[in-house]
Enzyme design. Structure first.
Site, PDB file in Angstrom:
ATOM      1  N   HIS A 150       0.808  -1.223   0.000  1.00  0.00           N
ATOM      2  CA  HIS A 150       0.000   0.000   0.000  1.00  0.00           C
ATOM      3  C   HIS A 150       0.842   1.274   0.000  1.00  0.00           C
ATOM      4  O   HIS A 150       0.290   2.374   0.067  1.00  0.00           O
ATOM      5  CB  HIS A 150      -0.912  -0.026   1.246  1.00  0.00           C
ATOM      6  CG  HIS A 150      -2.249   0.549   1.004  1.00  0.00           C
ATOM      7  ND1 HIS A 150      -2.896   1.345   1.924  1.00  0.00           N
ATOM      8  CD2 HIS A 150      -3.068   0.472  -0.057  1.00  0.00           C
ATOM      9  CE1 HIS A 150      -4.056   1.713   1.438  1.00  0.00           C
ATOM     10  NE2 HIS A 150      -4.188   1.201   0.242  1.00  0.00           N
ATOM     11  N   LYS A 152       3.042   4.462  -1.156  1.00  0.00           N
ATOM     12  CA  LYS A 152       2.997   5.352  -2.327  1.00  0.00           C
ATOM     13  C   LYS A 152       4.129   6.349  -2.168  1.00  0.00           C
ATOM     14  O   LYS A 152       3.935   7.447  -1.679  1.00  0.00           O
ATOM     15  CB  LYS A 152       1.653   6.078  -2.394  1.00  0.00           C
ATOM     16  CG  LYS A 152       0.482   5.127  -2.564  1.00  0.00           C
ATOM     17  CD  LYS A 152      -0.839   5.824  -2.361  1.00  0.00           C
ATOM     18  CE  LYS A 152      -1.964   4.820  -2.275  1.00  0.00           C
ATOM     19  NZ  LYS A 152      -1.950   4.077  -0.991  1.00  0.00           N
ATOM     20  N   ASP A 157      17.085   9.912  -7.429  1.00  0.00           N
ATOM     21  CA  ASP A 157      18.534  10.112  -7.318  1.00  0.00           C
ATOM     22  C   ASP A 157      19.059   9.866  -5.906  1.00  0.00           C
ATOM     23  O   ASP A 157      20.083  10.449  -5.507  1.00  0.00           O
ATOM     24  CB  ASP A 157      18.923  11.523  -7.779  1.00  0.00           C
ATOM     25  CG  ASP A 157      18.704  11.705  -9.276  1.00  0.00           C
ATOM     26  OD1 ASP A 157      18.684  10.688  -9.991  1.00  0.00           O
ATOM     27  OD2 ASP A 157      18.555  12.861  -9.709  1.00  0.00           O
TER      28      ASP A 157
HETATM   29  C1  LIG Z   1      -5.811   4.686  -4.473  1.00  0.00           C
HETATM   30  O1  LIG Z   1      -5.302   4.112  -3.303  1.00  0.00           O
HETATM   31  C2  LIG Z   1      -6.276   3.794  -2.343  1.00  0.00           C
HETATM   32  C3  LIG Z   1      -5.564   3.331  -1.127  1.00  0.00           C
HETATM   33  O2  LIG Z   1      -4.768   4.347  -0.625  1.00  0.00           O
HETATM   34  C4  LIG Z   1      -7.233   2.780  -2.895  1.00  0.00           C
HETATM   35  O3  LIG Z   1      -8.196   2.432  -1.916  1.00  0.00           O
HETATM   36  C5  LIG Z   1      -7.907   3.354  -4.125  1.00  0.00           C
HETATM   37  O4  LIG Z   1      -8.737   2.387  -4.718  1.00  0.00           O
HETATM   38  C6  LIG Z   1      -6.882   3.834  -5.124  1.00  0.00           C
HETATM   39  N1  LIG Z   1      -7.498   4.568  -6.185  1.00  0.00           N
HETATM   40  C7  LIG Z   1      -7.635   4.082  -7.413  1.00  0.00           C
HETATM   41  C8  LIG Z   1      -8.263   4.991  -8.399  1.00  0.00           C
HETATM   42  O5  LIG Z   1      -7.264   2.992  -7.746  1.00  0.00           O
END
Ligand SMILES: *[C@@H]1O[C@H](CO)[C@@H](O)[C@H](O)[C@H]1NC(C)=O
Ligand SMILES: *[C@@H]1O[C@H](CO)[C@@H](O)[C@H](O)[C@H]1NC(C)=O
Ligand SMILES: *[C@@H]1O[C@H](CO)[C@@H](O)[C@H](O)[C@H]1NC(C)=O
Ligand SMILES: *[C@@H]1O[C@H](CO)[C@@H](O)[C@H](O)[C@H]1NC(C)=O
Ligand SMILES: CC(=O)N[C@H]1CO[C@H](CO)[C@@H](O)[C@@H]1O
Ligand SMILES: [Zn+2]
Length: 209
Positions: A150, A152, A157
């Site tokens: 999960h 992100k 660099d």
């Molecule tokens: C983006 O990440 C979240 C978790 O942080 C997730 O629940 C969500 O589905 C994601 N958005 C897309 C558009 O995939």
């Protein structure tokens, strides 16, 4: 009479030292703000319009271009990746944004080392860029579990960390409320680098050898 004079002098001395103290404090605050400002910023989403990738990485010759030529959060993210010279390590849950995939592919073309970690269940979703990245020779590893990979974050660099709620999707650009912290704080960068290296080792498969 004498007492009034003494009191007067005393008050002036107090006033002057207070003024000096305030000036000193003001300058101290300003210099630390200046230092910090350079080190950390936050990109907030949504942007009103999707930034024009051509405009922000080379030039846009399309006179009827419908993408934004004004600087926004995505354009800054574009530039961070576009300016990478050594490495881009991406660790992101969902990756469907074609513009960001293009930038990674271009980076590989410039000789930048690009590695991507993503969630195994997101690899085959509609619009996923993972197979395209792989077909262009970018190393992609995924977790192998029912738990989410999960994270992100991106390390550029080995000196700059971008971390936040931001999935690499179009929806996250113009729809969702998202944040992306950008920092060159070496301690934070180091912690995330170590985590990336750990996951990279952990997600190695036989094919990666
Ligand atoms: C983006 O990440 C979240 C978790 O942080 C997730 O629940 C969500 O589905 C994601 N958005 C897309 C558009 O995939
Ligand atoms: C120019 O931009 C318009 C609007 O985004 C698009 O429909 C058109 O295909 C673009 N033309 C070229 C040559 O890219
Ligand atoms: C994923 O894990 C399962 C069991 O935990 C294993 O059988 C399978 O081979 C693994 N797949 C990969 C691609 O490593
Ligand atoms: C990284 O981003 C996530 C998601 O927004 C957040 O929970 C976490 O605190 C962030 N970490 C740092 C060091 O900013
Ligand atoms: C550590 C850091 O990000 N330093 C930057 C401060 O700002 C100057 C000018 O914008 C950059 O050249 C530095 O890299
Ligand atoms: Zn344009």
């Amino acid at each position: 009479m004498k007492m009034w004079q003494t009191l007067g002098i005393f008050t002036s001395v107090c006033a002057i030292s207070e003024i000096i103290f305030q000036i000193y404090r003001y300058r101290l605050k300003r210099s630390s703000v200046r230092k910090k400002k350079n080190k950390t910023e936050v990109l907030f989403f949504p942007d009103k319009k999707v930034a024009c990738i051509n405009y922000f990485t080379s030039e846009c010759e399309n006179e009827s271009c419908s993408f934004s030529h004004e600087e926004n959060s995505l354009s800054k993210l574009f530039q961070f990746i576009h300016n990478a010279v050594k490495s881009v390590d991406v660790c992101v849950f969902v990756f469907t944004c074609t513009d960001l995939a293009d930038l990674l592919i271009q980076a590989v073309g410039r000789g930048v080392s690009v590695r991507v970690i993503t969630d195994c269940e997101q690899v085959d979703i509609p619009g996923s860029q993972i197979w395209r990245l792989r077909s262009q020779g970018i190393a992609v590893r995924t977790d192998n579990s029912s738990f989410y990979m999960h994270h992100k974050f991106v390390i550029i660099d080995n000196t700059r960390l971008l971390n936040g709620s931001f999935n690499w999707t179009r929806q996250a650009v113009t729809g969702n409320q998202e944040n992306l912290l950008v920092t060159s704080d070496s301690q934070l960068v180091c912690l995330y680098k170590e985590r990336f290296a750990k996951l990279w080792r952990q997600y190695k498969t036989k094919k990666d050898q």
